[in-house]
Enzyme design. Sequence first.
Site, PDB file in Angstrom:
ATOM      1  CB  VAL A  11      -0.966  -0.019   1.211  1.00 49.63           C
ATOM      2  CG1 VAL A  11      -1.687   1.312   1.348  1.00 49.63           C
ATOM      3  CG2 VAL A  11      -1.971  -1.147   1.064  1.00 49.63           C
ATOM      4  CD  GLU A 155      -4.902   2.055  -1.869  1.00 46.67           C
ATOM      5  OE1 GLU A 155      -5.517   1.784  -2.908  1.00 46.67           O
ATOM      6  OE2 GLU A 155      -4.406   3.169  -1.627  1.00 46.67           O
ATOM      7  CG  PHE A 156     -11.079   0.638  -1.964  1.00 50.84           C
ATOM      8  CD1 PHE A 156     -11.765  -0.061  -0.986  1.00 50.84           C
ATOM      9  CD2 PHE A 156     -11.192   2.019  -1.988  1.00 50.84           C
ATOM     10  CE1 PHE A 156     -12.561   0.609  -0.056  1.00 50.84           C
ATOM     11  CE2 PHE A 156     -11.986   2.695  -1.067  1.00 50.84           C
ATOM     12  CZ  PHE A 156     -12.678   1.985  -0.096  1.00 50.84           C
ATOM     13  CG  LEU A 157      -3.654  -1.180  -3.382  1.00 50.41           C
ATOM     14  CD1 LEU A 157      -2.874  -2.474  -3.307  1.00 50.41           C
ATOM     15  CD2 LEU A 157      -2.704  -0.004  -3.502  1.00 50.41           C
ATOM     16  NE  ARG A 158      -8.480  -5.424  -8.399  1.00 50.94           N
ATOM     17  CZ  ARG A 158      -8.923  -5.459  -9.661  1.00 50.94           C
ATOM     18  NH1 ARG A 158      -9.613  -6.492 -10.074  1.00 50.94           N
ATOM     19  NH2 ARG A 158      -8.670  -4.488 -10.507  1.00 50.94           N
ATOM     20  CG  PHE A 271     -14.507 -10.337  -6.255  1.00 47.45           C
ATOM     21  CD1 PHE A 271     -14.034  -9.454  -7.211  1.00 47.45           C
ATOM     22  CD2 PHE A 271     -13.684 -10.679  -5.203  1.00 47.45           C
ATOM     23  CE1 PHE A 271     -12.757  -8.926  -7.121  1.00 47.45           C
ATOM     24  CE2 PHE A 271     -12.405 -10.161  -5.103  1.00 47.45           C
ATOM     25  CZ  PHE A 271     -11.945  -9.277  -6.068  1.00 47.45           C
ATOM     26  CB  CYS A 282      -7.348  -7.714   2.385  1.00 44.52           C
ATOM     27  SG  CYS A 282      -6.096  -6.465   2.140  1.00 44.52           S
ATOM     28  NE  ARG A 349       0.890 -10.392   3.212  1.00 46.84           N
ATOM     29  CZ  ARG A 349       0.817  -9.059   3.186  1.00 46.84           C
ATOM     30  NH1 ARG A 349       0.656  -8.393   4.296  1.00 46.84           N
ATOM     31  NH2 ARG A 349       0.902  -8.405   2.050  1.00 46.84           N
TER      32      ARG A 349
HETATM   33  C1  UDX Z   1      -8.489  -7.399  -1.831  1.00 53.34           C
HETATM   34  C2  UDX Z   1      -9.533  -6.406  -2.353  1.00 53.34           C
HETATM   35  O1  UDX Z   1      -9.973  -6.815  -3.652  1.00 53.34           O
HETATM   36  C3  UDX Z   1      -8.953  -5.009  -2.380  1.00 53.34           C
HETATM   37  O2  UDX Z   1      -9.937  -4.077  -2.791  1.00 53.34           O
HETATM   38  C4  UDX Z   1      -8.454  -4.659  -0.986  1.00 53.34           C
HETATM   39  O3  UDX Z   1      -7.877  -3.384  -0.936  1.00 53.34           O
HETATM   40  C5  UDX Z   1      -7.432  -5.686  -0.509  1.00 53.34           C
HETATM   41  O4  UDX Z   1      -8.021  -6.991  -0.564  1.00 53.34           O
HETATM   42  P1  UDX Z   1      -6.373  -8.692  -2.827  1.00 53.34           P
HETATM   43  O5  UDX Z   1      -6.399  -9.458  -1.530  1.00 53.34           O
HETATM   44  O6  UDX Z   1      -5.083  -8.113  -3.275  1.00 53.34           O
HETATM   45  O7  UDX Z   1      -7.413  -7.465  -2.763  1.00 53.34           O
HETATM   46  O8  UDX Z   1      -6.876  -9.664  -3.988  1.00 53.34           O
HETATM   47  P2  UDX Z   1      -8.283 -10.029  -4.665  1.00 53.34           P
HETATM   48  O9  UDX Z   1      -8.133  -9.912  -6.121  1.00 53.34           O
HETATM   49  O10 UDX Z   1      -9.402  -9.325  -4.042  1.00 53.34           O
HETATM   50  O11 UDX Z   1      -8.384 -11.594  -4.319  1.00 53.34           O
HETATM   51  C6  UDX Z   1      -8.491 -12.070  -2.977  1.00 53.34           C
HETATM   52  C7  UDX Z   1      -8.656 -13.575  -2.963  1.00 53.34           C
HETATM   53  O12 UDX Z   1      -9.939 -13.950  -3.453  1.00 53.34           O
HETATM   54  C8  UDX Z   1      -7.645 -14.334  -3.822  1.00 53.34           C
HETATM   55  O13 UDX Z   1      -7.189 -15.469  -3.120  1.00 53.34           O
HETATM   56  C9  UDX Z   1      -8.444 -14.740  -5.039  1.00 53.34           C
HETATM   57  O14 UDX Z   1      -7.956 -15.922  -5.640  1.00 53.34           O
HETATM   58  C10 UDX Z   1      -9.820 -14.962  -4.434  1.00 53.34           C
HETATM   59  N1  UDX Z   1     -10.928 -14.803  -5.388  1.00 53.34           N
HETATM   60  C11 UDX Z   1     -11.161 -13.579  -5.962  1.00 53.34           C
HETATM   61  C12 UDX Z   1     -11.762 -15.878  -5.654  1.00 53.34           C
HETATM   62  O15 UDX Z   1     -11.573 -16.988  -5.131  1.00 53.34           O
HETATM   63  N2  UDX Z   1     -12.812 -15.691  -6.517  1.00 53.34           N
HETATM   64  C13 UDX Z   1     -13.081 -14.495  -7.107  1.00 53.34           C
HETATM   65  O16 UDX Z   1     -14.062 -14.404  -7.832  1.00 53.34           O
HETATM   66  C14 UDX Z   1     -12.223 -13.403  -6.824  1.00 53.34           C
END
Ligand code: UDX
Length: 453
Positions: A11, A155-158, A271, A282, A349
């Site tokens: 972040v 922060e909402f970044l992935r 999602f 997160c 993580r």
């Molecule tokens: C997330 C949020 O999306 C982000 O907005 C926030 O700021 C931080 O947490 P992140 O953890 O980086 O981001 O990744 P993300 O793309 O959200 O995926 C999280 C987990 O969900 C991953 O393990 C991914 O494989 C899983 N996932 C995601 C699914 O199993 N199915 C989906 O449809 C989407």
Amino acid sequence: MNVAIIGTGYVGLTTGACLAFLGHEVSCVDADANKIAALRRGEVPFFEPHLEDLLADARDNLSFTTDYSQAIPEAQVIFIAVGTPTGVGGAPDLRYLEAAAHGVGEHLGPHFTVIVNKSTVPIGSGNWVGTLVRERIQRNGAGGAKCFAVASNPEFLREGSAIHDSLYPDRVVIGAGEPKTAEVLYTLYRPLLDQTFTPPRYLPRSDRLGAVPFISTDLSSAELIKYAANAFLALKISYINEIGQLAERVGADISQVARGIGLDARIGTQFLHAGVGWGGSCFGKDTAALIATASEYKLEMPIVAAARQVNHRQRERVIEKLQEELKILKGRTIGLLGLAFKPQTDDLREAPALEIAQRLLERGARVRAHDPVAMERFRRERPDLDVTLCETAEGVARDADALVLVTEWPQYRELDWEALAAGMRSPIMLDGRYVLDRVRLARAGFRYVALAG
Ligand code: UDX
């Protein structure tokens, strides 16, 4: 504007790089001297697409230091972006946040400064940070001369698309007590809100993107927005995974079901990818924190709790599926394709692969794994897990009793399936992410098994 960022994790570093790219003067502070030395050499301490390019493009506006006194006194805006890992009982461990607030209080300049909580912090932390800073200022006998306000800017970044999400956000949320504070941050983000900056060549702006909505609210609302957003995304995934379990029993195809419901604009297709469940820094942490906060107010959160339960069940489902196929796991060799919690990152993580590996090892199986970028980090961070790392997917498959696709890296969609199947003891592929072509795999000699169905 003059900006200081405390914490150079995903972040902090992404925020610093983006603000410097937008033309602000940014100092990044971190207590870890090795990390700062590496950043000064232009090296990024983790894998994040385009971050190194952006840091290079913005280097004239960026500096890195371990010393608060070099970054804080001049700053008009100070972002606190330190880690808030899960502590005892699900509540976040706030010791880094506390240290950062003390450091800021110690070195604050004489002008009006906005201190921004960018870390995901429990509701009420804004006030707490304000108190810590004030106490430190008073301890140093400079009470009347310092003027600051605390804001929240979640922060909402992935991970994996952090730069894209930061330069082209869906919204910017600011929580603050007074309009003056929000105005400072509005000015800071103006080029991003109006999208007036020239995009980097490696990340063009979509033609569909217009002005970015700016949500200005009070501190608690901004803090809750972050938790509520992450918990909602987590439960959306758990929901589709729960429906997946039923789909399997009634003979339905969960990918088609997800598409069929997702195209309803009220639901949305994102999602809704069923699979081994969510991991990362997160969703697990934030759902636990939400439940912990609610319990302080004697409130239960059964929906959020169920989302967590379903997520754990998905991991166990992998083991059950392998057991159904192989009957006995003891002495079998299982190959995992993917270790990172999702593609385009080396972050481990709460990665599903780690929990799956652990459960397989407990049942006496041997585990092999490959990941395009996360193996080095795995070696460093998880020497306790007795997993054999292989340099190629072919190496993972050789003499294995089954393969499990855990992380949907694009390169795993197009492997030499015939060669892989030929090298295995029993060519079973458990697709933990519903991304493989089952007809293609069957033609190559695989028994294709989906996690549900
Ligand atoms: C997330 C949020 O999306 C982000 O907005 C926030 O700021 C931080 O947490 P992140 O953890 O980086 O981001 O990744 P993300 O793309 O959200 O995926 C999280 C987990 O969900 C991953 O393990 C991914 O494989 C899983 N996932 C995601 C699914 O199993 N199915 C989906 O449809 C989407």
